[in-house]
Design an enzyme around this catalytic site. Sequence first.
Site, PDB file in Angstrom:
ATOM      1  N   GLY A 124     -37.574  -4.993 -17.918  1.00 30.34           N
ATOM      2  CA  GLY A 124     -37.200  -5.191 -16.510  1.00 30.34           C
ATOM      3  C   GLY A 124     -38.066  -4.352 -15.598  1.00 30.34           C
ATOM      4  N   LEU A 125     -39.190  -4.934 -15.179  1.00 32.62           N
ATOM      5  CA  LEU A 125     -40.173  -4.156 -14.414  1.00 32.62           C
ATOM      6  C   LEU A 125     -40.089  -4.428 -12.908  1.00 32.62           C
ATOM      7  CD1 LEU A 125     -43.202  -4.408 -16.851  1.00 32.62           C
ATOM      8  CD2 LEU A 125     -41.792  -2.385 -16.373  1.00 32.62           C
ATOM      9  N   MET A 136     -37.064  -0.273  -9.915  1.00 38.51           N
ATOM     10  CA  MET A 136     -36.498   0.849 -10.678  1.00 38.51           C
ATOM     11  C   MET A 136     -37.181   0.993 -12.033  1.00 38.51           C
ATOM     12  SD  MET A 136     -34.200   2.545  -9.002  1.00 38.51           S
ATOM     13  CE  MET A 136     -33.122   3.373 -10.162  1.00 38.51           C
ATOM     14  N   GLY A 137     -37.360  -0.146 -12.723  1.00 30.96           N
ATOM     15  CA  GLY A 137     -37.960  -0.119 -14.052  1.00 30.96           C
ATOM     16  C   GLY A 137     -39.370   0.454 -14.021  1.00 30.96           C
ATOM     17  N   ASN A 188     -41.215  -7.759 -19.385  1.00 27.25           N
ATOM     18  CA  ASN A 188     -40.535  -8.351 -18.231  1.00 27.25           C
ATOM     19  C   ASN A 188     -40.496  -9.856 -18.437  1.00 27.25           C
ATOM     20  OD1 ASN A 188     -39.524  -7.631 -15.374  1.00 27.25           O
ATOM     21  ND2 ASN A 188     -40.816  -9.426 -15.020  1.00 27.25           N
ATOM     22  N   ALA A 198     -27.877  -6.183 -12.549  1.00 28.59           N
ATOM     23  CA  ALA A 198     -26.566  -6.046 -13.180  1.00 28.59           C
ATOM     24  C   ALA A 198     -25.844  -7.392 -13.211  1.00 28.59           C
ATOM     25  CB  ALA A 198     -25.739  -5.021 -12.412  1.00 28.59           C
ATOM     26  N   SER A 204     -28.988   7.358 -10.611  1.00 27.17           N
ATOM     27  CA  SER A 204     -28.952   7.411  -9.150  1.00 27.17           C
ATOM     28  C   SER A 204     -30.228   8.039  -8.604  1.00 27.17           C
ATOM     29  CB  SER A 204     -27.755   8.222  -8.672  1.00 27.17           C
ATOM     30  OG  SER A 204     -27.761   8.298  -7.264  1.00 27.17           O
ATOM     31  N   LYS A 236     -20.811   6.809 -12.564  1.00 31.07           N
ATOM     32  CA  LYS A 236     -21.782   6.346 -11.558  1.00 31.07           C
ATOM     33  C   LYS A 236     -21.064   5.523 -10.468  1.00 31.07           C
ATOM     34  CE  LYS A 236     -25.834   5.278  -9.668  1.00 31.07           C
ATOM     35  NZ  LYS A 236     -25.751   4.034  -8.965  1.00 31.07           N
ATOM     36  N   HIS A 243     -19.355   7.947  -8.256  1.00 32.83           N
ATOM     37  CA  HIS A 243     -20.438   8.558  -7.461  1.00 32.83           C
ATOM     38  C   HIS A 243     -20.761   7.676  -6.250  1.00 32.83           C
ATOM     39  CE1 HIS A 243     -24.702   8.424  -6.339  1.00 32.83           C
ATOM     40  NE2 HIS A 243     -24.777   9.718  -6.592  1.00 32.83           N
ATOM     41  N   ASN A 244     -20.904   6.385  -6.487  1.00 32.50           N
ATOM     42  CA  ASN A 244     -21.243   5.473  -5.391  1.00 32.50           C
ATOM     43  C   ASN A 244     -20.107   5.385  -4.374  1.00 32.50           C
ATOM     44  OD1 ASN A 244     -23.492   5.048  -6.958  1.00 32.50           O
ATOM     45  ND2 ASN A 244     -23.543   2.859  -6.607  1.00 32.50           N
ATOM     46  N   GLU A 276     -20.321   8.322  -2.311  1.00 30.55           N
ATOM     47  CA  GLU A 276     -21.480   8.127  -1.407  1.00 30.55           C
ATOM     48  C   GLU A 276     -21.043   7.318  -0.167  1.00 30.55           C
ATOM     49  OE1 GLU A 276     -24.979   6.610  -3.543  1.00 30.55           O
ATOM     50  OE2 GLU A 276     -25.202   5.160  -1.926  1.00 30.55           O
ATOM     51  N   TYR A 277     -20.250   6.275  -0.386  1.00 26.45           N
ATOM     52  CA  TYR A 277     -19.727   5.497   0.748  1.00 26.45           C
ATOM     53  C   TYR A 277     -18.949   6.423   1.694  1.00 26.45           C
ATOM     54  CZ  TYR A 277     -20.376   0.641  -0.993  1.00 26.45           C
ATOM     55  OH  TYR A 277     -20.875  -0.575  -1.385  1.00 26.45           O
ATOM     56  N   HIS A 329      17.649  -0.774  -6.191  1.00 28.68           N
ATOM     57  CA  HIS A 329      16.667  -0.144  -7.086  1.00 28.68           C
ATOM     58  C   HIS A 329      17.085   1.243  -7.545  1.00 28.68           C
ATOM     59  CE1 HIS A 329      13.897  -3.403  -6.728  1.00 28.68           C
ATOM     60  NE2 HIS A 329      13.853  -3.307  -5.410  1.00 28.68           N
TER      61      HIS A 329
HETATM   62  P1  NBP Z   1     -33.234  -5.938  -9.669  1.00 32.69           P
HETATM   63  O1  NBP Z   1     -31.787  -5.560  -9.696  1.00 32.69           O
HETATM   64  O2  NBP Z   1     -33.750  -6.628  -8.468  1.00 32.69           O
HETATM   65  O3  NBP Z   1     -33.547  -6.836 -10.972  1.00 32.69           O
HETATM   66  C1  NBP Z   1     -34.814  -7.426 -11.151  1.00 32.69           C
HETATM   67  C2  NBP Z   1     -35.215  -7.404 -12.604  1.00 32.69           C
HETATM   68  O4  NBP Z   1     -34.251  -8.120 -13.397  1.00 32.69           O
HETATM   69  C3  NBP Z   1     -36.560  -8.094 -12.816  1.00 32.69           C
HETATM   70  O5  NBP Z   1     -37.275  -7.398 -13.809  1.00 32.69           O
HETATM   71  C4  NBP Z   1     -36.139  -9.483 -13.288  1.00 32.69           C
HETATM   72  O6  NBP Z   1     -37.144 -10.126 -14.037  1.00 32.69           O
HETATM   73  C5  NBP Z   1     -34.978  -9.117 -14.166  1.00 32.69           C
HETATM   74  N1  NBP Z   1     -34.103 -10.258 -14.516  1.00 32.69           N
HETATM   75  C6  NBP Z   1     -33.261 -10.986 -13.753  1.00 32.69           C
HETATM   76 BR1  NBP Z   1     -33.033 -10.790 -11.958  1.00 32.69          BR
HETATM   77  N2  NBP Z   1     -32.621 -11.919 -14.436  1.00 32.69           N
HETATM   78  C7  NBP Z   1     -33.071 -11.816 -15.694  1.00 32.69           C
HETATM   79  C8  NBP Z   1     -32.790 -12.515 -16.878  1.00 32.69           C
HETATM   80  N3  NBP Z   1     -31.885 -13.505 -16.891  1.00 32.69           N
HETATM   81  N4  NBP Z   1     -33.453 -12.158 -18.002  1.00 32.69           N
HETATM   82  C9  NBP Z   1     -34.348 -11.165 -17.980  1.00 32.69           C
HETATM   83  N5  NBP Z   1     -34.660 -10.445 -16.885  1.00 32.69           N
HETATM   84  C10 NBP Z   1     -34.021 -10.763 -15.747  1.00 32.69           C
HETATM   85  O7  NBP Z   1     -34.154  -4.643  -9.960  1.00 32.69           O
HETATM   86  P2  NBP Z   1     -34.016  -3.126  -9.457  1.00 32.69           P
HETATM   87  O8  NBP Z   1     -33.775  -3.057  -7.981  1.00 32.69           O
HETATM   88  O9  NBP Z   1     -35.179  -2.428 -10.037  1.00 32.69           O
HETATM   89  O10 NBP Z   1     -32.673  -2.602 -10.154  1.00 32.69           O
HETATM   90  C11 NBP Z   1     -32.505  -2.601 -11.550  1.00 32.69           C
HETATM   91  C12 NBP Z   1     -31.091  -2.085 -11.850  1.00 32.69           C
HETATM   92  O11 NBP Z   1     -30.998  -0.738 -11.352  1.00 32.69           O
HETATM   93  C13 NBP Z   1     -29.975  -2.863 -11.148  1.00 32.69           C
HETATM   94  O12 NBP Z   1     -28.841  -2.887 -11.963  1.00 32.69           O
HETATM   95  C14 NBP Z   1     -29.691  -2.039  -9.908  1.00 32.69           C
HETATM   96  O13 NBP Z   1     -28.373  -2.205  -9.429  1.00 32.69           O
HETATM   97  C15 NBP Z   1     -29.904  -0.622 -10.458  1.00 32.69           C
HETATM   98  N6  NBP Z   1     -30.247   0.375  -9.461  1.00 32.69           N
HETATM   99  C16 NBP Z   1     -31.086   0.074  -8.441  1.00 32.69           C
HETATM  100  C17 NBP Z   1     -31.408   1.047  -7.494  1.00 32.69           C
HETATM  101  C18 NBP Z   1     -32.370   0.734  -6.397  1.00 32.69           C
HETATM  102  O14 NBP Z   1     -32.569   1.608  -5.529  1.00 32.69           O
HETATM  103  N7  NBP Z   1     -33.004  -0.418  -6.403  1.00 32.69           N
HETATM  104  C19 NBP Z   1     -30.863   2.320  -7.592  1.00 32.69           C
HETATM  105  C20 NBP Z   1     -30.028   2.612  -8.652  1.00 32.69           C
HETATM  106  C21 NBP Z   1     -29.710   1.635  -9.576  1.00 32.69           C
HETATM  107  P3  NBP Z   1     -38.151 -11.164 -13.324  1.00 32.69           P
HETATM  108  O15 NBP Z   1     -39.286 -10.327 -12.794  1.00 32.69           O
HETATM  109  O16 NBP Z   1     -38.572 -12.068 -14.397  1.00 32.69           O
HETATM  110  O17 NBP Z   1     -37.388 -11.855 -12.219  1.00 32.69           O
END
Ligand code: NBP
Length: 473
Positions: A11-12, A15-16, A34, A77, A129, A183, A186-187, A190-191, A451
């Site tokens: 998952g790139l 975040m990844g 990915n 998620a 986080s 977590k 935590h969120n 945060e709210y 009651h």
């Molecule tokens: P996203 O939540 O936007 O997810 C995108 C990634 O999921 C892409 O790599 C996409 O691949 C992959 N994906 C999806 Br959508 N459906 C898929 C499937 N059916 N099979 C395989 N891969 C799939 O990415 P993110 O914002 O980096 O967040 C990742 C996680 O971290 C989430 O759970 C998010 O809630 C959590 N998080 C995010 C943050 C933040 O600030 N963004 C902070 C803390 C936690 P693709 O490229 O092929 O579409």
Amino acid sequence: MSEGSDYGLIGLAVMGQNLVLNIESRGFRVSVYNRTAEVTDAFVAAHPGKRLVGTHSLPEFVASLARPRRIQLMVKAGAPVDAVLEQLVPLLEPGDIVIDGGNSLYSDTERRDAALAARGLRFVGAGISGGEEGARKGPSIMPGGPASSWELLRPVFESIAARVDGQPCVMHIGPGGAGHYVKMVHNGIEYGDMQLICEAYALLQAAGFSADEMAAVFDEWNRGELQSYLIQITAKALAQKDEATGVPLVELILDKAGQKGTGQWTLVNAAENAVVVSTINAAVEARVLSSQKAQRVAASRVLQGPQGPLRVDRAALVAQVHDALYASKVISYAQGLDLMRTMSEKKGWALDLGGIASIWRGGCIIRARFLNRITEAWAADPALPHLTAAPFFRELLNRIQAHWRAVVALAVTHGIPVPAFGASLAYYDSLRSARLPANLLQAQRDFFGAHGYERVDRPAGEVFHTRWPEVID
Ligand code: NBP
């Protein structure tokens, strides 16, 4: 461990990618995969010379990893996590570890944990986080799952996590869904923090402070007991000018708040466990009401209330609002910790509340100086029943409550909505009331529903019922 990459990540997205770069920078070779292969190729190509192994299929990815494998998912998620697991799990061997680092609902994590455990695999739901910057430079990490996984994950997680006073902001939280659960809370907290800051802003704004003056106030607060990331970014956000007009940018931003659901998850869980999280509740509901802009605009034309600016001593107001914010924040954390303590007892998680506060001191959105005080409170008394029972917090609330009350009264008198300040104060007053009007409530329940009730002049557990007078409508 066998030959191959030290770590794997699927998952790139934002975040990844940042987590991979962080892990690689600590000396680990990382295999990446990915779903959309071009993303993998572009990522690897953009980072020549780094120990990255780009792969184009899950079998290739799995084969590239040293065993027992450490594979982290950073996909969206919900259903995507199950979709990846469905394809990945058949390729793995007993003892391999799968980490879900996304924002998954803890009950989903428990379901996945059970399914993978049945196949001899170790599943770790890890809350992460800190957003993009945290992922790259050091997040706060909340891993749950089997204790046996921790020794294998510890070297990686401790090296990539944020550090405060030399301590990494990561610890094994507990079994099953404990990591994602913490977590989630935590969120929720945060709210609460964000809404409380917005209410402080609303009061200062009503008293005529300009955005720059408010930026200076928040900047000043960030040097004291309220020091925190959210106060710091608030000061910076208030000071930001719109490039085109030179107007403070906040004044041009539409007052409709979004939300992704973790606050609501916290409320649902609190309701299921009969724990009061009224500050978080107020914060979630404030976002909901904010999003109903058209309805509010229409109501603003027909529903009356006090009008006009606050005419108060500005310096006194700043001091009062500071204390109202601090006291409300303490109550919000007390409620969040109470929720975690309750779930910990119910699930047998043995959550270390002081330790959790300490790993929130760096990397995450709610990082703040005052978390040290929470850690100290539980260190002094591991059986502490409630944050407000700790001497530091008890004395703090006793000392600053006059300002808190003054702010809530001022807001109510002038028609300025302060739902989170108000909810926090009402909780505090309920908590410290040896006798609440629930005696009348019990009378009402016995009246219409037989009651039963207990009496103050009889032993606990003895139930009484009264034949109340008949009501003729
Ligand atoms: P996203 O939540 O936007 O997810 C995108 C990634 O999921 C892409 O790599 C996409 O691949 C992959 N994906 C999806 Br959508 N459906 C898929 C499937 N059916 N099979 C395989 N891969 C799939 O990415 P993110 O914002 O980096 O967040 C990742 C996680 O971290 C989430 O759970 C998010 O809630 C959590 N998080 C995010 C943050 C933040 O600030 N963004 C902070 C803390 C936690 P693709 O490229 O092929 O579409």
